[in-house]
Scaffold this motif. Structure first.
Motif, PDB file in Angstrom:
ATOM      1  N   GLY A 212       0.779  -1.237   0.000  1.00 22.41           N
ATOM      2  CA  GLY A 212       0.000   0.000   0.000  1.00 22.41           C
ATOM      3  C   GLY A 212       0.806   1.281   0.000  1.00 22.41           C
ATOM      4  O   GLY A 212       0.594   2.155   0.848  1.00 22.41           O
ATOM      5  N   PHE A 213       1.701   1.439  -0.969  1.00 21.60           N
ATOM      6  CA  PHE A 213       2.488   2.666  -1.044  1.00 21.60           C
ATOM      7  C   PHE A 213       1.637   3.813  -1.578  1.00 21.60           C
ATOM      8  O   PHE A 213       0.903   3.644  -2.549  1.00 21.60           O
ATOM      9  N   GLN A 214       1.786   4.990  -0.974  1.00 23.51           N
ATOM     10  CA  GLN A 214       1.170   6.193  -1.534  1.00 23.51           C
ATOM     11  C   GLN A 214       2.046   6.778  -2.646  1.00 23.51           C
ATOM     12  O   GLN A 214       1.547   7.453  -3.544  1.00 23.51           O
ATOM     13  N   SER A 215       3.335   6.535  -2.564  1.00 21.10           N
ATOM     14  CA  SER A 215       4.272   6.992  -3.592  1.00 21.10           C
ATOM     15  C   SER A 215       5.491   6.091  -3.541  1.00 21.10           C
ATOM     16  O   SER A 215       5.716   5.396  -2.543  1.00 21.10           O
ATOM     17  N   MET A 216       6.308   6.111  -4.600  1.00 22.63           N
ATOM     18  CA  MET A 216       7.477   5.236  -4.620  1.00 22.63           C
ATOM     19  C   MET A 216       8.517   5.746  -5.604  1.00 22.63           C
ATOM     20  O   MET A 216       8.203   6.502  -6.537  1.00 22.63           O
ATOM     21  N   ALA A 217       9.767   5.331  -5.373  1.00 17.57           N
ATOM     22  CA  ALA A 217      10.879   5.747  -6.227  1.00 17.57           C
ATOM     23  C   ALA A 217      11.696   4.528  -6.614  1.00 17.57           C
ATOM     24  O   ALA A 217      12.184   3.795  -5.752  1.00 17.57           O
ATOM     25  N   SER A 218      11.853   4.315  -7.915  1.00 22.81           N
ATOM     26  CA  SER A 218      12.622   3.189  -8.440  1.00 22.81           C
ATOM     27  C   SER A 218      13.952   3.701  -8.971  1.00 22.81           C
ATOM     28  O   SER A 218      13.994   4.610  -9.801  1.00 22.81           O
ATOM     29  N   TYR A 219      15.032   3.112  -8.459  1.00 15.94           N
ATOM     30  CA  TYR A 219      16.382   3.536  -8.835  1.00 15.94           C
ATOM     31  C   TYR A 219      17.014   2.534  -9.809  1.00 15.94           C
ATOM     32  O   TYR A 219      16.974   1.321  -9.575  1.00 15.94           O
ATOM     33  N   VAL A 220      17.588   3.067 -10.862  1.00 15.25           N
ATOM     34  CA  VAL A 220      18.396   2.381 -11.873  1.00 15.25           C
ATOM     35  C   VAL A 220      17.752   1.093 -12.393  1.00 15.25           C
ATOM     36  O   VAL A 220      18.421   0.097 -12.631  1.00 15.25           O
ATOM     37  N   MET A 221      16.443   1.137 -12.599  1.00 15.53           N
ATOM     38  CA  MET A 221      15.737  -0.005 -13.200  1.00 15.53           C
ATOM     39  C   MET A 221      14.741   0.491 -14.237  1.00 15.53           C
ATOM     40  O   MET A 221      14.052   1.488 -14.006  1.00 15.53           O
ATOM     41  N   PRO A 222      14.639  -0.195 -15.387  1.00 11.42           N
ATOM     42  CA  PRO A 222      13.721   0.238 -16.433  1.00 11.42           C
ATOM     43  C   PRO A 222      12.300  -0.298 -16.245  1.00 11.42           C
ATOM     44  O   PRO A 222      11.435  -0.070 -17.076  1.00 11.42           O
ATOM     45  N   GLU A 223      12.077  -1.000 -15.148  1.00  9.29           N
ATOM     46  CA  GLU A 223      10.785  -1.659 -14.905  1.00  9.29           C
ATOM     47  C   GLU A 223       9.639  -0.647 -14.921  1.00  9.29           C
ATOM     48  O   GLU A 223       9.814   0.525 -14.600  1.00  9.29           O
ATOM     49  N   GLY A 224       8.460  -1.126 -15.286  1.00 13.05           N
ATOM     50  CA  GLY A 224       7.255  -0.305 -15.229  1.00 13.05           C
ATOM     51  C   GLY A 224       6.078  -1.162 -14.818  1.00 13.05           C
ATOM     52  O   GLY A 224       6.216  -2.357 -14.535  1.00 13.05           O
ATOM     53  N   PHE A 225       4.907  -0.560 -14.759  1.00 11.94           N
ATOM     54  CA  PHE A 225       3.700  -1.301 -14.418  1.00 11.94           C
ATOM     55  C   PHE A 225       3.271  -2.176 -15.596  1.00 11.94           C
ATOM     56  O   PHE A 225       3.550  -1.866 -16.757  1.00 11.94           O
ATOM     57  N   SER A 226       2.589  -3.266 -15.292  1.00 13.47           N
ATOM     58  CA  SER A 226       2.120  -4.157 -16.353  1.00 13.47           C
ATOM     59  C   SER A 226       0.955  -3.516 -17.104  1.00 13.47           C
ATOM     60  O   SER A 226       0.312  -2.572 -16.611  1.00 13.47           O
ATOM     61  N   LYS A 227       0.677  -4.018 -18.298  1.00 18.14           N
ATOM     62  CA  LYS A 227      -0.411  -3.466 -19.104  1.00 18.14           C
ATOM     63  C   LYS A 227      -1.756  -3.570 -18.394  1.00 18.14           C
ATOM     64  O   LYS A 227      -2.613  -2.685 -18.530  1.00 18.14           O
ATOM     65  N   ASP A 228      -1.942  -4.638 -17.625  1.00 20.66           N
ATOM     66  CA  ASP A 228      -3.215  -4.820 -16.907  1.00 20.66           C
ATOM     67  C   ASP A 228      -3.441  -3.721 -15.881  1.00 20.66           C
ATOM     68  O   ASP A 228      -4.584  -3.377 -15.558  1.00 20.66           O
TER      69      ASP A 228
END
Length: 428
Positions: A212-228
């Motif tokens: 249950g994050f209200q916000s988040m920060a991803s470092y040095v990764m190209p990952e994203g949310f899935s299409k779903d």
């Protein structure tokens, strides 16, 4: 002749009188220097990087912090390390300040814990690393000074150190974060922020649903949310947390993917921010400020030796020419005995779960691992970084609806000595 003799005598008399005056003036200057720079509360010798400033030093406003001392616990066979921010004695939540791992010195006490930042380490790391390694711990210290608790979880895979979906399911099924929050007497309703590097930055895109994050920060990764997940609900909105991406420009493939993912999120109305990081020189000042446990003298010897004996590693401006993972850095690190601390632990029993041991995941001493992190961060390729930390935290806290003064109010640290007192009053 008598006049000449009198003049000579007068000159000698004037010179003899001026010497004590000059010496007295020099002594006065020396006293002023000590008064302006010496912290009379010091009980033990301090490293150069922390003599004048407790948190910041130099015109470049670089934060200085030695390795931090987190508290370790084990919940449902999962290792967690944490620190809580300093709580003022007037706060109704002041009992949390004694719950282990206090993050402040008391100079910047806050009225209550404002939220929790959950950190997910990268491969070849553990939960304690955010408090021990230089780029990590500067981020941790910055988070603590803003009134957030820092909770760092160790992944179950201790061979690679990477994260898996099993870890996230285990955290959710056993309510591990909820149990930790209860154990340190924090309100269960506190806002939660996610942050992760490399593998940890990737796992955020699964963890947010469970934790249950209200916000988040991803470092040095190209990952994203899935299409779903990138689908608008009946209300016409996408139910995703505000997301920051921090990436290193030298990794062009990751940079391209990050910008693409950020563009998709913005088009869907999700609060999104991208922070690119450039390579930078590994200077003596940077080494001293980032690695006070090594100190300016050893930093000077280390960099001087590399320039003279290993010309292929640094250019004349101290820009790094080869990644640590080329293997070419091992010899100078060995020459400078950065693993020397380990000799004190020969024959010692293995470290138990929930304890910070003498070895980092790599099997090297923390001093070695700290130097490696700074080399990699300066090289600018796939490493945790504390660059843009204030802007990143402003973004995360604003989008988690955490009321806190902007980063400009924390742009200076507390200086030591009489000069520090006068200076601090001038900026407050």
């Amino acid at each position: 002749n008598n006049n000449n003799n009198n003049n000579n005598n007068n000159n000698i008399l004037l010179q003899s009188r001026s010497v004590p005056r000059i010496l007295g003036a020099l002594g006065f200057v020396a006293i002023l220097y000590i008064a302006f720079t010496y912290d009379f509360s010091l009980r033990e010798p301090q490293l150069r990087a922390s003599v004048l400033f407790s948190d910041y030093r130099s015109s470049h406003n670089q934060m200085v912090t030695p390795p931090l001392e987190p508290t370790g616990v084990v919940i449902a066979n999962t290792e967690l390390f944490y620190m809580l921010p300093s709580i003022s004695s007037t706060s109704s939540s002041s009992s949390t300040s004694s719950s282990g791992g206090s993050g402040g010195s008391g100079d910047d006490d806050i009225p209550a814990v404002l939220g929790v930042l959950l950190f997910f380490h990268g491969c070849s790391h553990g939960g304690q690393d955010i408090f021990r390694l230089p780029e990590h711990r500067i981020m941790a210290k910055s988070v603590l000074k803003r009134g957030l608790a820092v909770l760092s979880i160790t992944s179950s895979d201790r061979e690679t150190g990477c994260w898996s979906e099993y870890d996230i399911n285990h955290l959710g099924d056993n309510n591990i974060v909820d149990k930790w929050i209860k154990s340190v007497n924090l309100p269960p309703s506190l806002p939660r922020i996610g942050m992760g590097a490399s593998s940890g930055g990737s796992i955020l895109f699964s963890a947010y649903k469970v934790l249950g994050f209200q916000s988040m920060a991803s470092y040095v990764m190209p990952e994203g949310f899935s299409k779903d997940e990138l689908v608008k609900g009946p209300d016409g909105k996408v139910n995703l947390p505000a997301t920051a991406f921090v990436h290193m420009q030298l990794d062009r493939q990751t940079a391209e993917s990050v910008n693409k993912n950020a563009g998709v999120l913005r088009s869907l109305g999700v609060a999104t921010k991208v922070f690119p990081v450039q390579p930078h020189a590994f200077t003596l000042e940077l080494c001293d400020r980032r690695l006070p446990e090594i100190g300016d003298r050893r930093c000077h010897i280390f960099l001087e030796q590399i320039q003279s004996d290993y010309p292929g590693l640094l250019d004349k401006h101290n820009n790094i020419l080869q990644s640590y993972f080329s293997g070419e850095w091992n010899k100078p690190l060995e020459d400078n005995k950065l693993d020397d601390d380990l000799r004190h632990y020969i024959g010692a029993p293995p470290t138990e779960k929930g304890q910070v041991g003498p070895l980092q995941f790599s099997g090297h001493a923390w001093s070695w691992a700290a130097m490696v992190e700074e080399i990699s961060a300066s090289y600018g390729m796939h490493e945790m970084t504390c660059e843009h930390r204030n802007q990143v935290l402003d973004f995360l806290m604003t989008n988690a609806n955490i009321d806190f003064k902007p980063s400009s109010s924390h742009s200076y640290g507390r200086r030591r000595g009489l000069l520090g007192i006068l200076y601090q009053q001038s900026i407050e």
